[in-house]
Scaffold this active site. Sequence first.
Site, PDB file in Angstrom:
ATOM      1  N   TYR A 440       0.646  -1.161  -0.054  1.00 14.09           N
ATOM      2  CA  TYR A 440      -0.060   0.250   0.064  1.00 14.09           C
ATOM      3  C   TYR A 440       0.810   1.363  -0.114  1.00 14.09           C
ATOM      4  O   TYR A 440       2.169   1.172   0.126  1.00 14.09           O
ATOM      5  CB  TYR A 440      -1.237  -0.033   1.190  1.00 14.09           C
ATOM      6  CG  TYR A 440      -0.832  -0.074   2.372  1.00 14.09           C
ATOM      7  CD1 TYR A 440       0.508  -0.051   3.053  1.00 14.09           C
ATOM      8  CD2 TYR A 440      -1.780  -0.199   3.502  1.00 14.09           C
ATOM      9  CE1 TYR A 440       0.908  -0.177   4.202  1.00 14.09           C
ATOM     10  CE2 TYR A 440      -1.447  -0.524   4.761  1.00 14.09           C
ATOM     11  CZ  TYR A 440      -0.168  -0.304   5.212  1.00 14.09           C
ATOM     12  OH  TYR A 440       0.073  -0.279   6.555  1.00 14.09           O
ATOM     13  N   GLU A 441       0.190   2.487  -0.274  1.00 18.55           N
ATOM     14  CA  GLU A 441       0.834   3.615  -0.534  1.00 18.55           C
ATOM     15  C   GLU A 441       1.659   3.863  -1.597  1.00 18.55           C
ATOM     16  O   GLU A 441       2.720   4.353  -1.628  1.00 18.55           O
ATOM     17  CB  GLU A 441       1.564   4.126   0.712  1.00 18.55           C
ATOM     18  CG  GLU A 441       0.746   4.153   1.945  1.00 18.55           C
ATOM     19  CD  GLU A 441      -0.668   5.224   1.920  1.00 18.55           C
ATOM     20  OE1 GLU A 441      -0.728   6.122   0.925  1.00 18.55           O
ATOM     21  OE2 GLU A 441      -1.276   4.908   2.548  1.00 18.55           O
ATOM     22  N   GLY A 442       1.379   2.922  -2.548  1.00 21.37           N
ATOM     23  CA  GLY A 442       2.214   2.627  -3.895  1.00 21.37           C
ATOM     24  C   GLY A 442       3.172   1.513  -3.609  1.00 21.37           C
ATOM     25  O   GLY A 442       4.049   1.428  -2.786  1.00 21.37           O
TER      26      GLY A 442
END
Length: 595
Positions: A440-442
């Site tokens: 997550y968050e890229g």
Amino acid sequence: MAQYQAPLRDMRFVLYELLDAGRALAELPGCEEATPDLVGAVLEEAGRIAEEVLFPLNRSGDEEGCRLEDGQVSTPRGFREAYRLFCEGGWPGIGADPDYGGQGLPTLVEFQVHEMWSAANVAFSLYPVLTAGAYRAIRAHADEALRRRFLPPMVEGRWSGTMCLTEAHCGTDLGLLRTRAVPAGDGGYRITGTKIFITGGDQDLTENIVHLVLARLPDAPEGVRGISLFLVPKRKVREDGSLGEANGVSPGAIEHKMGIRGAATCVMNFDDAEGYLVGPPNKGLACMFTMMNLERLAIGMQGLGLGEVAYQSAAAYARERLQGRFMGGPRDPDRPADPIVVHPDVRRMLLTARAYNEGNRALCAWAALAIDQAERHPDPAVREAADDLVALLTPIIKAFVSDCGFEVCNLGLQVFGGHGYIREHGMEQLVRDARIAQIYEGTNGIQALDLVRRKLFLHDGRLPGRFFAPVEAFVREAHGRAGMGEFVVPLEDALRRLRAVTAWLQEEGPQRPEELGAAATDYLRMFGLTALAYLWARAAAVALERLDGPERPFYEGKLAVARFYMQRLLPQVHALEAAVRAGGATLMALPDEAF
């Protein structure tokens, strides 16, 4: 059982012996009161809460998870009481501006506290860290009326914040999002759409939830150039800041996840919900990056925190677990077997974990200090250099540190053997909780692409020099120090290789961009390993000067781990350099249909 004790001694080493934070913070307006005594008291209290309040809820929170009933998400037992204590202590506003009710402490201190929250209970820590990110985005980009209306209750912890980006048909490719925002004629907007994977999208900890939502205005340009950012509260907020009726915001479902089960990950429905524009129209993605970049650094810290718990638990187990005899002869002949800590392979795993954890703690703190300098230093040139360094290190910290965290948790489980694979010892939860940080968050692959496609070329390619310059200066100075050769020589070799590969990518990238994609992940890890080599060499220099003092065992430990890192972990850069230079031909040779 998993165990955790806040690593306060190592934090003090990083802050005041490695980074000289007492002097550095004293140069920054607004940080004058952040003395070592004050910071020490803050960290000790944060450590106490982590150990005594949050860590005992970690396993039960995982086993119970979150529930959605009658349109309301409930967090696990004990979370509400812990959150109330958290707010009473003023922790939600530790790094917030005093103008909005915060304590105004440096980001450097905030990061140390966040590491402890993440280590003790990463699921719980996600609620306040997302609020801190939303606070920063609103403070940076909203008008003053919105800031005064929404930030004080967020700083108090009465309201929380979320980040609503992802939709079912688009993950990283936000240019495809479909959520719509229609002007309401009263200065506000009506938001309609569905977002998925929203951490803290609904919960029973706070009175209100402030959603930061990416959406499209009518006639907005296609792609990312047509995205705007909106503040959408769960409950409407009157002009005087009091709460009104329910807004058109509701959780449609909660995800049943592999890990971080105490954090509510929701499908969120926005149905003609009242919202407010944050920042200029069609510039929402740029505004949201204020929050995203902080969260990316926080995700790296999550990997570090979980790795610390895994190491402490595995080290304690290895000292107690009797199994086999040392290959050089029994270490404890009066007992039926030796503790497994004597076996070389167990020591390899423990030293790898400790080398990554302590090196990454220094790396994250270096970045945090640079954030403070970028925001507060009176010299514009210093602010610019610090901001460049933060931009360069952000994808490295997010990806490299979270990769290390997952690796360390797996090593910790391996030390426990079969006992690690069953739930009662707590190690398998650490592995499950750590895995999401690489996604997550890229995803970490996206972070690597950000590094090679953007950061290497930003501002005419000056960002890598913000890293190379201080490392090269240290190498020149350290060559003349007694005892430093075994640390400086491998660092200098890794730096030379990284510099050469960086120049090669900067030269090849504009002509053959596919080569950047092929090199990205290996290059990012090479950069991370070299950054840790620099910090370990600096740690060794400090330790060599303090061996005659009362804490000799502590500094001898630093030197031992530094030697292990240089000899056993840093040599990965040789293979990574070869992989980067091999190019992308072998990656692209197999036809798509052959997969």
